[in-house]
Scaffold this active site. Structure first.
Site, PDB file in Angstrom:
ATOM      1  N   PRO A  38     -18.153   5.385  -1.607  1.00 21.65           N
ATOM      2  CA  PRO A  38     -16.883   6.064  -1.914  1.00 21.65           C
ATOM      3  C   PRO A  38     -16.148   5.341  -3.033  1.00 21.65           C
ATOM      4  CG  PRO A  38     -16.658   4.781   0.100  1.00 21.65           C
ATOM      5  CD  PRO A  38     -18.101   4.679  -0.307  1.00 21.65           C
TER       6      PRO A  38
ATOM      7  N   ASP B 182     -15.246   0.495  -5.964  1.00 15.66           N
ATOM      8  CA  ASP B 182     -15.639   0.759  -4.579  1.00 15.66           C
ATOM      9  C   ASP B 182     -14.372   0.750  -3.716  1.00 15.66           C
ATOM     10  OD1 ASP B 182     -16.665   0.822  -2.026  1.00 15.66           O
ATOM     11  OD2 ASP B 182     -18.194  -0.701  -2.365  1.00 15.66           O
ATOM     12  N   HIS B 183     -14.017   1.932  -3.182  1.00 18.31           N
ATOM     13  CA  HIS B 183     -12.753   2.041  -2.454  1.00 18.31           C
ATOM     14  C   HIS B 183     -12.816   1.391  -1.080  1.00 18.31           C
ATOM     15  CE1 HIS B 183      -8.764   3.235  -1.945  1.00 18.31           C
ATOM     16  NE2 HIS B 183      -8.813   4.481  -2.375  1.00 18.31           N
ATOM     17  N   ARG B 184     -13.981   0.945  -0.631  1.00 15.20           N
ATOM     18  CA  ARG B 184     -14.061   0.262   0.653  1.00 15.20           C
ATOM     19  C   ARG B 184     -13.438  -1.123   0.597  1.00 15.20           C
ATOM     20  NH1 ARG B 184     -20.411   0.663   1.623  1.00 15.20           N
ATOM     21  NH2 ARG B 184     -20.268  -0.092  -0.533  1.00 15.20           N
TER      22      ARG B 184
END
Length: 482
Positions: free
Chosen positions: A284, A454-456
């Site tokens: 994501p 990386d949105h994590r």
């Protein structure tokens, strides 16, 4: 008590005396013979014909292509000597032998592909074993070329068609005079084809005459959709998807072929790039853009360009200095459950080469001065175009830089490489009209940088702070030369 102890001493002496009549060392010789026999057996079964395997030249490599054989069959090889050049997913590398011997047979020829771990050549110790090695190579090649017939299971007998067995409802019409039930469309077909309804056996529910029955009585082959709808309603009901759900695709979508087109298979590098791009879709990501004024950076570039400094080195140095202040952007999430703060800042820079794309890595970019960084970058580019990069020189990046601004591209989005937290896409620097705080107009050169993250592990505020720091370094580039 002393008497009891003394009584035990003669028992021990008698035991030792019972061993003395035996031949000296008899039991020890038996023990030595028992332990030495397996050692001699291991020495006798040691293979004299060794296999040269396809090595794994990178963590993502699953197969390799033989570019060329440096040695020929019959050549004498020494340990550590290069034997063959293998094309991995990113570079061409020399493969060395670990043993002394004679290259007896080449199993995989130039231009052919073999999976990692498969034998590509045979090494013999003596000339007497060359014939045996050649026979072994011929046997293995023939087995790989002709798959065994038993590999595929025997085809199971096809079940009889459902329409071949008449349903029990058909017997209802033959027991006696009963009311004929026929669908309106079947009645229309019977009139059209002059079929006697009273003599037609219905296969529908409760002996109802269906359009398929009329077509069968008239000698017309029923359509596939009618056959499925009337003969096998239960099967259709089982296989139909539930409301709101989409039925899974049975096969990949086939696109129409264009006449005159040519199909070109992927090279090893292109296949690796394709695999990485597809893998990145599972992460994501989000994107953020930031305009950066480059007048001061352009002026600095004109000063250091005669000394061999490139714009890529300037941007990589600025990114490394910003990452040092924002280590979360340099972090990595590999398992979806945790993230790793990388101790080194390794800037990978995307480079287009003939037949693919590769990202040479400037390791410890924050610790190298600008001139040494530029020298290192030129060496990496030369090795990349010659396909001579070592695995650590292209797979150790923690942050990637992609610069299409040199081609006039003003903005674009980059795809996040697997195993990294962010990638920066740099656009072209162009004159832009700006307004200062007092309302005066002026023209300044600006470039737009877009970062995919990386949105994590990286959130919007983290990326915004990093972009602000990067902009300040570029707009005040004096620290880049220190």
């Amino acid at each position: 008590m002393m008497a009891s102890l003394q009584s035990r001493v003669p028992a021990l002496s008698s035991f030792s005396s019972s061993l003395s009549p035996s031949p000296p060392g008899l039991h020890w010789r038996r023990c030595i013979a028992f332990t030495a026999r397996p050692r001699r057996r291991i020495a006798t079964v040691e293979a004299k014909i060794r296999e040269i395997f396809m090595p794994a030249l990178s963590s993502t490599m699953t197969e390799g292509k033989i570019v060329s054989w440096i040695k020929s069959e019959g050549d004498v090889l020494s340990k550590g000597e290069s034997v063959v050049v293998v094309e991995s997913d990113k570079a061409d590398m020399d493969v060395e032998t670990f043993y002394d011997g004679i290259l007896a047979a080449i199993v995989v020829a130039e231009g052919e592909v073999a999976p990692v771990g498969a034998p590509i050549g045979l090494l013999a110790e003596t000339e007497e074993e060359i014939a045996e090695a050649k026979a072994k190579a011929a046997t293995s090649s023939s087995q790989s070329a002709t798959p065994p017939a038993t590999a595929l299971p025997p085809p199971s007998p096809q079940p009889p068609p459902v329409a071949a067995a008449p349903p029990p409802a058909a017997k209802v019409q033959t027991d006696g005079l009963r009311k004929v039930v026929v669908t309106p469309y079947a009645k229309k077909l019977a009139k059209q084809h002059k079929v006697d309804i009273n003599s037609t056996i219905g296969t529908g529910p409760f002996g109802r005459i269906t359009p398929a029955d009329i077509e069968a009585a008239a000698g017309i082959v029923p359509s596939k959709s009618t056959h499925v709808a009337t003969v096998a309603p239960a099967t259709a009901a089982v296989t139909a998807p539930a409301p709101g759900l989409t039925a899974p695709k049975a096969a990949a979508t086939k696109f129409p072929e264009i006449p005159g087109s040519t199909v070109v298979p992927f090279t090893t590098m292109q296949a690796a790039v394709s695999k990485n791009m597809v893998e990145s879709l599972s992460v994501p990501t989000f994107r953020a853009g930031y305009p950066v004024t480059t007048d001061a950076l352009d002026a600095l570039y004109e000063k250091v360009k005669p000394k061999g400094v490139t714009m890529t080195a300037l941007l990589a140095k600025a990114a490394a200095m910003a990452l040092a202040q924002h280590p979360i952007v340099n972090a990595t999430c590999k398992d979806g459950k945790s993230f790793t703060y990388n101790s080194s800042i390794n800037i990978g820079v995307a480079v287009a080469i003939n037949g693919g794309l590769i990202t040479p890595v400037l390791q410890d970019a924050d610790k190298l001065d600008l001139y040494l960084l530029s020298k290192k970058w030129k060496e990496l580019v030369e090795k990349a175009r010659a396909k001579q990069l070592q695995p650590r020189e292209y797979n150790s990046g923690t942050f990637t830089l992609s610069n299409l601004g040199m081609f006039g591209v003003d903005r674009f989005d980059a795809i996040l490489p697997p195993g990294q937290g962010a990638i920066m896409a740099v656009g072209a620097s162009k004159p832009t009209v700006v307004v200062d705080a007092d309302g005066f107009f002026s023209v300044k050169r600006k470039m737009l940088v877009n970062v995919t993250a990386d949105h994590r592990i990286i959130y919007g505020a983290d990326l915004a702070a990093f972009l602000q720091t990067f902009s300040k370094i570029v707009e005040n580039p004096e620290d880049l030369t220190m």
